[in-house]
Write a protein that holds these residues in place. Structure first.
Motif, PDB file in Angstrom:
ATOM      1  N   TYR A 171       0.822  -1.196   0.000  1.00  0.00           N
ATOM      2  CA  TYR A 171       0.000   0.000   0.000  1.00  0.00           C
ATOM      3  C   TYR A 171       0.863   1.255   0.000  1.00  0.00           C
ATOM      4  CZ  TYR A 171      -2.241   3.746   2.647  1.00  0.00           C
ATOM      5  OH  TYR A 171      -2.653   4.957   3.110  1.00  0.00           O
ATOM      6  N   GLU A 203      -1.470  -5.922   7.749  1.00  0.00           N
ATOM      7  CA  GLU A 203      -2.281  -4.731   7.564  1.00  0.00           C
ATOM      8  C   GLU A 203      -3.724  -5.006   7.967  1.00  0.00           C
ATOM      9  OE1 GLU A 203      -2.889  -2.785   3.512  1.00  0.00           O
ATOM     10  OE2 GLU A 203      -1.179  -1.696   4.348  1.00  0.00           O
ATOM     11  N   ILE A 255      -6.467   2.375   8.079  1.00  0.00           N
ATOM     12  CA  ILE A 255      -5.477   1.393   7.651  1.00  0.00           C
ATOM     13  C   ILE A 255      -4.332   1.397   8.650  1.00  0.00           C
ATOM     14  CG2 ILE A 255      -3.946   0.667   5.787  1.00  0.00           C
ATOM     15  CD1 ILE A 255      -5.701   2.315   3.876  1.00  0.00           C
ATOM     16  N   ARG A 264      -0.790  -0.553   9.655  1.00  0.00           N
ATOM     17  CA  ARG A 264       0.195  -1.436   9.031  1.00  0.00           C
ATOM     18  C   ARG A 264       1.432  -1.577   9.895  1.00  0.00           C
ATOM     19  NH1 ARG A 264       2.907  -0.477   3.138  1.00  0.00           N
ATOM     20  NH2 ARG A 264       1.153  -1.758   2.543  1.00  0.00           N
TER      21      ARG A 264
END
Length: 270
Positions: free
Chosen positions: A93, A189, A215, A217
């Motif tokens: 990402y 993630e 999100i 991570r």
């Protein structure tokens, strides 16, 4: 023989004629999901791919269609912005890459950039609680409009050279590789939809009725934890996509609802 004819020699550039016809067809609802590809349009109108590309470029500029690098153009959402930036699940990402691939102008407003100790984040990274961390917080913009609030923590022992970087117009990962020799090549993630707090709503320019993608991570370089990131991305401007096939397939292990430590989604291709 082409299916549609453009007038040659009347002083109006072919790309302009093509642009007008594609806009008309778009308004008539002829392209529900996506426009034909460049080769198909070139054959249909009997023009070169350069002519097609110029017409599509103009349509992207005025927000009529959106298209990532190597992908066919498709009608934009309401206001020409909704869902126009995509992130594939089968690659690391990166907002910087996703925004650039969508043909948008990438810029960041750096809100915090300092070294600090954060026991909670250090523990999440498997480090001692007192480990110094480089903390970078940015408001990410696409075409000058707020897209995401991005917060990242990196071990100072490896990330200290980044403190001299201006992250207004550059991505973190390229600089991490170039200056520190660190490549984020794996990790875990967690992606979920949330309603942000009022302060984050104001930063992102959204109302209480717009959800964002949260999100989280843990980024690894090999087996070494080198990044913890928390990003809030506007759900009306960003989407996550997955590719799969009958041969390779993909698997997503969703977090169990209600747990204190959800399992991050994992995407695997055998």
């Amino acid at each position: 023989m082409s299916g549609r004819t453009l007038v040659r020699g009347d002083g109006t550039p072919l790309w302009q004629q093509l642009l007008a016809d594609l806009r008309r067809r778009l308004e008539d609802g002829e392209f529900d999901a996506a426009l034909p590809g460049e080769f198909a349009l070139a054959a249909e109108y009997g023009v070169s791919r350069y002519t097609v590309r110029e017409a599509l470029r103009r349509m992207r500029e005025d927000g009529a269609v959106v298209a990532g690098r190597g992908r066919v153009a498709r009608p934009a959402g309401p206001g020409g912005r909704a869902g126009d930036i995509e992130q594939p699940l089968d690659e690391p990402y990166s907002l910087y890459v996703a925004v650039e691939a969508a043909g948008r102008t990438q810029r960041s407003v750096v809100r915090t950039f300092e070294v600090r100790a954060d026991g909670v984040i250090a523990t999440r990274m498997g480090l001692e609680e007192s480990t110094p961390l480089v903390h970078l917080e940015r408001l990410r913009l696409a075409d000058g409009e707020p897209l995401a609030v991005d917060r990242v923590w990196l071990p100072e022992a490896v990330a200290a050279p980044l403190l001299d970087v201006d992250f207004t117009h550059t991505g973190l990962y390229p600089e991490y590789r170039r200056r520190c020799g660190i490549r984020v090549d794996g990790g875990d993630e967690n992606i979920r939809a949330v309603i942000p707090g009022r302060g984050e709503q104001e930063l992102l320019g959204i109302g209480a009725d717009v959800a964002v993608l949260s999100i989280e991570r843990l980024g690894l370089s090999g087996d070494r934890p080198v990044e913890w990131r928390h990003t809030l991305v506007r759900g009306d401007r960003f989407s996550v996509t997955a590719r799969f096939s009958a041969h390779a397939g993909y698997r997503v292990d969703l977090a169990e609802s209600g747990t204190d430590t959800p399992t991050p989604p994992r995407v695997s291709t055998p």
